[in-house]
Design a protein around this motif. Structure first.
Motif, PDB file in Angstrom:
ATOM      1  N   GLY A 184      48.241  -6.493 -97.854  1.00 29.71           N
ATOM      2  CA  GLY A 184      48.750  -5.602 -98.884  1.00 29.71           C
ATOM      3  C   GLY A 184      49.474  -4.413 -98.278  1.00 29.71           C
ATOM      4  N   PRO A 185      50.245  -3.691 -99.092  1.00 27.30           N
ATOM      5  CA  PRO A 185      51.019  -2.559 -98.572  1.00 27.30           C
ATOM      6  C   PRO A 185      50.129  -1.390 -98.164  1.00 27.30           C
ATOM      7  N   SER A 186      50.603  -0.580 -97.254  1.00 25.54           N
ATOM      8  CA  SER A 186      49.865   0.614 -96.851  1.00 25.54           C
ATOM      9  C   SER A 186      49.910   1.652 -97.966  1.00 25.54           C
ATOM     10  N   GLY A 187      48.917   2.520 -97.974  1.00 25.44           N
ATOM     11  CA  GLY A 187      48.915   3.628 -98.918  1.00 25.44           C
ATOM     12  C   GLY A 187      49.898   4.706 -98.482  1.00 25.44           C
ATOM     13  N   ASP A 188      49.868   5.823 -99.159  1.00 29.45           N
ATOM     14  CA  ASP A 188      50.775   6.920 -98.859  1.00 29.45           C
ATOM     15  C   ASP A 188      50.028   8.054 -98.170  1.00 29.45           C
ATOM     16  N   ALA A 189      50.761   8.877 -97.468  1.00 29.42           N
ATOM     17  CA  ALA A 189      50.220  10.120 -96.922  1.00 29.42           C
ATOM     18  C   ALA A 189      50.690  11.251 -97.818  1.00 29.42           C
ATOM     19  N   LEU A 190      49.756  12.079 -98.279  1.00 25.09           N
ATOM     20  CA  LEU A 190      50.089  13.202 -99.139  1.00 25.09           C
ATOM     21  C   LEU A 190      49.778  14.483 -98.382  1.00 25.09           C
ATOM     22  N   VAL A 191      50.820  15.250 -98.120  1.00 25.03           N
ATOM     23  CA  VAL A 191      50.693  16.457 -97.311  1.00 25.03           C
ATOM     24  C   VAL A 191      50.887  17.673 -98.215  1.00 25.03           C
ATOM     25  N   THR A 192      49.820  18.446 -98.415  1.00 24.20           N
ATOM     26  CA  THR A 192      49.917  19.668 -99.205  1.00 24.20           C
ATOM     27  C   THR A 192      50.269  20.824 -98.292  1.00 24.20           C
ATOM     28  N   VAL A 193      51.321  21.535 -98.662  1.00 21.77           N
ATOM     29  CA  VAL A 193      51.871  22.573 -97.791  1.00 21.77           C
ATOM     30  C   VAL A 193      51.443  23.957 -98.252  1.00 21.77           C
ATOM     31  N   SER A 194      50.974  24.738 -97.295  1.00 19.73           N
ATOM     32  CA  SER A 194      50.660  26.148 -97.533  1.00 19.73           C
ATOM     33  C   SER A 194      51.705  26.982 -96.805  1.00 19.73           C
TER      34      SER A 194
END
Length: 301
Positions: A184-194
């Motif tokens: 199956g496809p890879s998930g996503d990376a979610l980067v929250t920026v400060s």
């Protein structure tokens, strides 16, 4: 992750998009892992809020969730998959002559076959999303940049900071999350920026705000002076008789906004010289005797 993204953000289902955004920013600032090192509960609240905001900020995804078509992770619900494959699709993978009045049998057959690697060729699952936090400089967020983060496993990931990124926004890197199952496809990376504070620049929507000190003589006589902007120093005209608190506007010197840019608003601050010499003191005394005025007249008690 919470099954109710609204609960994760502490809002109701009727909340506006602006209320959802404000709720996420509040939780991000209160529970950000960088501000709460070693606090797993705060980290869990932050991750749940980030996942919920990622779902609800998209009107299309939010509508699908409210209609029960996808779950809180953004995946189709079993009921929706059943409807799509058996009611909408031109060809059904499984069918019987007696129809599908008994839904429990159908779901058992459908998922049992797939789990055992039946006609569908084995179960494939999308990989999990992975969440990261990244602090960037004020000018990096305003002008754009590329930052490299180190992953828990020791690898690295280059994150492109888009021009005009605001504090608390999340960047989605598709396919950069956890690996999928069964091909199956890879998930996503979610980067929250400060976004870190700047020594003298501030931001309000797409506008940049700065307080600019000027001298007595520049205020009285007017002047052509240099003013810092996020793109470098530019010339600014101070009008004769300028006062503290007066705001001058530099058009297009703010952060990116659509196809254009916001403005820079410059607030003038008259600063007395570090030392009042006798010549200046005597001049001001004579001037006051002949030209006294009261700028506080009419303010009342």
């Amino acid at each position: 992750m919470s099954n109710d993204p609204y609960a994760a953000l502490g809002v109701t289902k009727t909340a506006s998009q602006d209320e959802i955004k404000k709720a996420y920013r509040r939780i991000a600032k209160e529970s950000h892992p960088d501000l709460n090192p070693g606090d797993p509960e705060a980290e869990a609240r932050f991750k749940a809020a980030a996942a919920a905001f990622d779902l609800l900020k998209d009107p299309e995804k939010r509508g699908r969730f409210d209609r029960g078509e996808i779950d809180a992770s953004g995946q189709e619900t079993p009921e929706r998959r059943f409807y799509r494959e058996y009611a909408e699709g031109p060809e059904a993978t499984y069918h019987t002559s007696r129809g599908y009045e008994d839904f429990s049998d159908v779901f058992g057959d459908l998922f049992g076959q797939r789990a055992r690697g039946g006609r569908s060729g084995g179960m494939q699952m999308r990989g999990p999303d992975q969440y990261y936090t990244l602090e960037v400089g004020f000018l990096e967020a305003a002008k754009g940049a590329v930052r490299r983060i180190t992953l828990p496993g020791g690898g690295t990931l280059d994150v492109k900071i888009p021009e005009g990124l605001a504090d608390g926004q999340t960047i989605r890197l598709r396919g950069k999350g956890g690996p999928g199952l069964g091909g199956g496809p890879s998930g996503d990376a979610l980067v929250t920026v400060s976004v870190a504070a700047h020594p003298f620049f501030r931001r309000e929507e797409a506008d940049i705000l700065v307080d600019l000190p000027i001298t007595f003589d520049e205020a009285v006589l007017g002047a052509r002076i240099e003013c810092p902007t996020i793109g470098g120093r530019v010339a600014l005209t101070v009008p004769k008789g300028a006062t503290s608190g007066q705001v001058l506007r530099l058009r297009g010197r703010g952060v990116k906004k659509g196809a254009g840019h916001g403005d820079q608003r410059v607030t003038l601050k008259i600063v007395a010289p570090p030392r009042i010499d006798p010549e200046l003191e005597e001049f001001m005394r004579r001037w006051r005797e002949d030209h006294r005025y009261d700028p506080r007249r009419g303010m009342g008690a």
